[in-house]
Scaffold this motif. Structure first.
Motif, mmCIF file in Angstrom:
data_model
loop_
_atom_site.group_PDB
_atom_site.id
_atom_site.type_symbol
_atom_site.label_atom_id
_atom_site.label_comp_id
_atom_site.label_asym_id
_atom_site.label_seq_id
_atom_site.Cartn_x
_atom_site.Cartn_y
_atom_site.Cartn_z
ATOM 1 N N ILE A 1 0.843 -1.196 0.000
ATOM 2 C CA ILE A 1 0.000 0.000 0.000
ATOM 3 C C ILE A 1 0.877 1.245 0.000
ATOM 4 O O ILE A 1 1.813 1.348 0.794
ATOM 5 C CB ILE A 1 -0.964 -0.002 1.215
ATOM 6 N N HIS A 2 0.583 2.144 -0.914
ATOM 7 C CA HIS A 2 1.310 3.415 -0.980
ATOM 8 C C HIS A 2 0.435 4.500 -0.368
ATOM 9 O O HIS A 2 -0.644 4.786 -0.870
ATOM 10 C CB HIS A 2 1.625 3.764 -2.442
ATOM 11 N N TRP A 3 0.923 5.060 0.728
ATOM 12 C CA TRP A 3 0.172 6.125 1.418
ATOM 13 C C TRP A 3 0.704 7.458 0.936
ATOM 14 O O TRP A 3 1.918 7.669 0.944
ATOM 15 C CB TRP A 3 0.375 6.027 2.925
ATOM 16 N N TYR A 4 -0.167 8.376 0.569
ATOM 17 C CA TYR A 4 0.320 9.708 0.188
ATOM 18 C C TYR A 4 -0.737 10.767 0.481
ATOM 19 O O TYR A 4 -1.859 10.435 0.870
ATOM 20 C CB TYR A 4 0.786 9.730 -1.280
ATOM 21 N N ASP A 5 -0.328 12.016 0.290
ATOM 22 C CA ASP A 5 -1.182 13.169 0.609
ATOM 23 C C ASP A 5 -1.673 13.108 2.052
ATOM 24 O O ASP A 5 -2.794 13.516 2.367
ATOM 25 C CB ASP A 5 -2.394 13.249 -0.330
ATOM 26 N N LEU A 6 -0.822 12.614 2.925
ATOM 27 C CA LEU A 6 -1.236 12.506 4.325
ATOM 28 C C LEU A 6 -1.240 13.869 4.989
ATOM 29 O O LEU A 6 -0.419 14.728 4.674
ATOM 30 C CB LEU A 6 -0.286 11.575 5.082
ATOM 31 N N ASN A 7 -2.177 14.051 5.860
ATOM 32 C CA ASN A 7 -2.258 15.298 6.589
ATOM 33 C C ASN A 7 -2.766 15.034 8.009
ATOM 34 O O ASN A 7 -3.672 14.240 8.208
ATOM 35 C CB ASN A 7 -3.196 16.262 5.863
ATOM 36 N N TRP A 8 -2.125 15.720 8.960
ATOM 37 C CA TRP A 8 -2.511 15.579 10.361
ATOM 38 C C TRP A 8 -3.024 16.935 10.815
ATOM 39 O O TRP A 8 -2.281 17.923 10.737
ATOM 40 C CB TRP A 8 -1.308 15.151 11.185
ATOM 41 N N SER A 9 -4.248 16.998 11.297
ATOM 42 C CA SER A 9 -4.821 18.308 11.594
ATOM 43 C C SER A 9 -4.113 19.001 12.756
ATOM 44 O O SER A 9 -4.070 20.216 12.814
ATOM 45 C CB SER A 9 -6.318 18.187 11.878
ATOM 46 N N LYS A 10 -3.531 18.256 13.679
ATOM 47 C CA LYS A 10 -2.844 18.854 14.828
ATOM 48 C C LYS A 10 -1.686 17.969 15.266
ATOM 49 O O LYS A 10 -1.711 16.762 15.056
ATOM 50 C CB LYS A 10 -3.795 18.976 16.021
ATOM 51 N N GLU A 11 -0.695 18.613 15.904
ATOM 52 C CA GLU A 11 0.432 17.838 16.436
ATOM 53 C C GLU A 11 0.393 17.803 17.953
ATOM 54 O O GLU A 11 1.122 17.058 18.587
ATOM 55 C CB GLU A 11 1.764 18.460 15.997
ATOM 56 N N LYS A 12 -0.421 18.693 18.533
ATOM 57 C CA LYS A 12 -0.514 18.766 19.990
ATOM 58 C C LYS A 12 -1.974 18.972 20.342
ATOM 59 O O LYS A 12 -2.612 19.881 19.799
ATOM 60 C CB LYS A 12 0.337 19.938 20.490
ATOM 61 N N VAL A 13 -2.508 18.134 21.199
ATOM 62 C CA VAL A 13 -3.918 18.263 21.555
ATOM 63 C C VAL A 13 -4.093 18.067 23.053
ATOM 64 O O VAL A 13 -3.208 17.535 23.733
ATOM 65 C CB VAL A 13 -4.799 17.199 20.848
ATOM 66 N N LYS A 14 -5.246 18.514 23.540
ATOM 67 C CA LYS A 14 -5.600 18.266 24.933
ATOM 68 C C LYS A 14 -6.510 17.050 24.978
ATOM 69 O O LYS A 14 -7.148 16.711 23.978
ATOM 70 C CB LYS A 14 -6.338 19.482 25.488
ATOM 71 N N VAL A 15 -6.569 16.433 26.148
ATOM 72 C CA VAL A 15 -7.485 15.313 26.333
ATOM 73 C C VAL A 15 -8.885 15.760 25.916
ATOM 74 O O VAL A 15 -9.291 16.887 26.221
ATOM 75 C CB VAL A 15 -7.457 14.843 27.807
ATOM 76 N N ASN A 16 -9.579 14.902 25.184
ATOM 77 C CA ASN A 16 -10.931 15.152 24.637
ATOM 78 C C ASN A 16 -10.936 15.906 23.311
ATOM 79 O O ASN A 16 -11.978 15.999 22.670
ATOM 80 C CB ASN A 16 -11.858 15.893 25.602
ATOM 81 N N GLU A 17 -9.776 16.451 22.896
ATOM 82 C CA GLU A 17 -9.746 17.129 21.589
ATOM 83 C C GLU A 17 -9.548 16.100 20.478
ATOM 84 O O GLU A 17 -9.036 15.016 20.706
ATOM 85 C CB GLU A 17 -8.610 18.160 21.544
ATOM 86 N N GLU A 18 -9.927 16.526 19.277
ATOM 87 C CA GLU A 18 -9.845 15.588 18.166
ATOM 88 C C GLU A 18 -8.715 15.922 17.200
ATOM 89 O O GLU A 18 -8.356 17.074 17.026
ATOM 90 C CB GLU A 18 -11.178 15.557 17.413
ATOM 91 N N VAL A 19 -8.163 14.885 16.600
ATOM 92 C CA VAL A 19 -7.166 15.024 15.537
ATOM 93 C C VAL A 19 -7.720 14.282 14.327
ATOM 94 O O VAL A 19 -8.241 13.177 14.470
ATOM 95 C CB VAL A 19 -5.821 14.353 15.931
#
Ligand SMILES: [Cu+2]
Length: 418
Positions: free
Chosen positions: A47-65
């Motif tokens: 499997i080739h994964w590409y165009d990956l994006n992470w909405s956040k690198e640091k979150v608080k408990v209960n927050e979403e990524v």
């Protein structure tokens, strides 16, 4: 002799302590979690994964990524991995440090296994909700039944706060909102406690009634042949019957009361989801032929000779070569802005012998070198140990207006030792 023995004992002890001290200070943090040790050609050819994006690198408990991206199921799927007829979009984390709120492939919610088709490209989205504070290496991954885990790139995400703040509310179709973190916990404890104490009482009664009170004192009788006298007394029998009847009654009563408290219940929802919609990447107007490809052993680079033909109407340049999660970019052409994991991103790891724009209609043969520590760190160099020395990857071409074309390449990869 005694002296020598003592010395050996003493120095062994010192050695043991030294080893213990040394190992207790040596605690490296793992930066990849499983994928490195998998066969290199499998990682390149599944499997080739590409165009990956992470909405956040640091979150608080209960927050979403949100992790989004695309994956391509490689045409030359290896024989030893079952075809992804039953595959599951997972996340690779050390336990539920996040919970998965939702995951989608092709816009469809995929809580179950899915059927993927070889050769197709899909887009995906995983929504994670932070639960446990710490630094976590989060991978997207695909589990393939009969094939094993196919691990995508992992990125460090930090969670701050306290786990006691974590909430996982869900509203049922019967109208109540419950917190899945603790829902039904007390009930589970109660019934296990109740049945545990019932079993305890039975065992206690049996032990006292038969072993202590009846059996042991009469053991001599049994030995002397009058075994029938060591019968169980009337009371013992009555209590045993009482236990049996009470157990059945409690089970029936508890079951009907559970039914009346939860009158609407459904069975576990299961079954592979078919008909997952792939995406159409626009057909590339660039054609690439791999004339040969090799890598130095030992070394940190692979080299390939490509014949590139631009059949489109805009001049293009080669910006990226992707293989097995590692991205080799030519910094003159393309820069990553997604915060791609540092250890997998070779920002200027791609060298093209002549990377001037290839004009429409032009055909050019170039030498391309993809080099970075990642080649060795992620043990792609270990393809030397694999039973199939072929690689696969994606080439990304860019025109001057930011248009992108993706060409998949796949060819034998020959080691060179001199
Ligand atoms: Cu990891």
């Amino acid at each position: 002799m005694k002296l020598i023995k003592d010395r050996i004992a003493k120095w062994s002890m010192v050695g043991l302590l030294a080893t213990f001290a040394a190992t207790s200070f040596y605690a490296p943090s793992a930066s990849a979690h499983g994928e490195k040790s998998q066969a290199a050609f499998m990682r390149m050819r599944t499997i080739h994964w590409y165009d990956l994006n992470w909405s956040k690198e640091k979150v608080k408990v209960n927050e979403e990524v949100e992790i989004t991206g695309k994956f391509h199921v490689f045409e030359g799927w290896p024989e030893t991995v079952a075809e992804p007829d039953t595959a599951f979009l997972n996340v690779g984390i050390p336990g539920p440090v996040f919970i998965r709120k939702a995951s989608y492939i092709g816009g469809q919610l995929v809580p179950r296994s899915v059927r993927l088709e070889i050769g197709k490209t899909y887009d995906f989205k995983v929504v994670l909700k932070a639960r446990r504070p710490g630094d976590w290496h989060v991978h997207t991954m695909m589990n393939v039944e009969g094939g094993g885990p196919i691990i995508g790139p992992g990125k460090w995400i930090t969670i701050e706060g306290s786990m006691s703040e974590f909430k996982n509310p869900v509203t049922t179709l019967t109208g109540q909102t419950v917190d899945l973190e603790t829902y039904n916990e007390g009930n589970t404890y109660f019934w296990h406690g109740a049945s545990g104490s019932a079993i305890g009482m039975c065992l206690g009664w049996w032990y006292w009634g038969t072993v202590v009170r009846r059996f042991l004192p009469r053991l001599p009788d049994g030995r002397s042949g009058s075994c029938e006298r060591a019968d169980f007394g009337g009371v013992t029998k009555k209590v045993a019957m009482g236990f049996a009847a009470a157990t059945i009654l409690i089970v029936i009563f508890a079951m009907s009361s559970a039914n009346s408290k939860y009158p609407i219940t459904i069975p576990l929802q299961a079954g592979t989801l078919r008909g997952i919609q792939p995406i159409e990447e626009p057909k590339a107007t660039v054609a690439v032929k791999v004339n040969d490809a090799s890598y130095r052993v030992p070394g940190r680079a692979m080299r390939m000779k490509l014949t590139i033909t631009n059949n489109g109407d805009k001049p293009v340049r080669l910006g990226e070569f992707y293989t097995a999660s590692v991205r080799f970019l030519d910094a003159d052409v393309y820069k990553d802005t997604t915060g791609y994991p540092e250890d997998l991103l070779a920002d200027d790891g791609l060298e093209v012998s002549d990377n001037s724009p290839i004009q429409p209609g032009e055909t050019r043969t170039v030498e391309v070198t993809a080099s970075d520590a990642a080649w060795e760190v992620y043990r792609l160099s270990d393809i030397i140990y694999d039973p199939d020395s072929r690689f696969a990857g994606l080439l990304f071409f860019f025109d001057d207006q930011g248009g992108r074309q993706i060409v998949q390449i796949d060819a034998p990869l020959i080691p060179s030792f001199m």
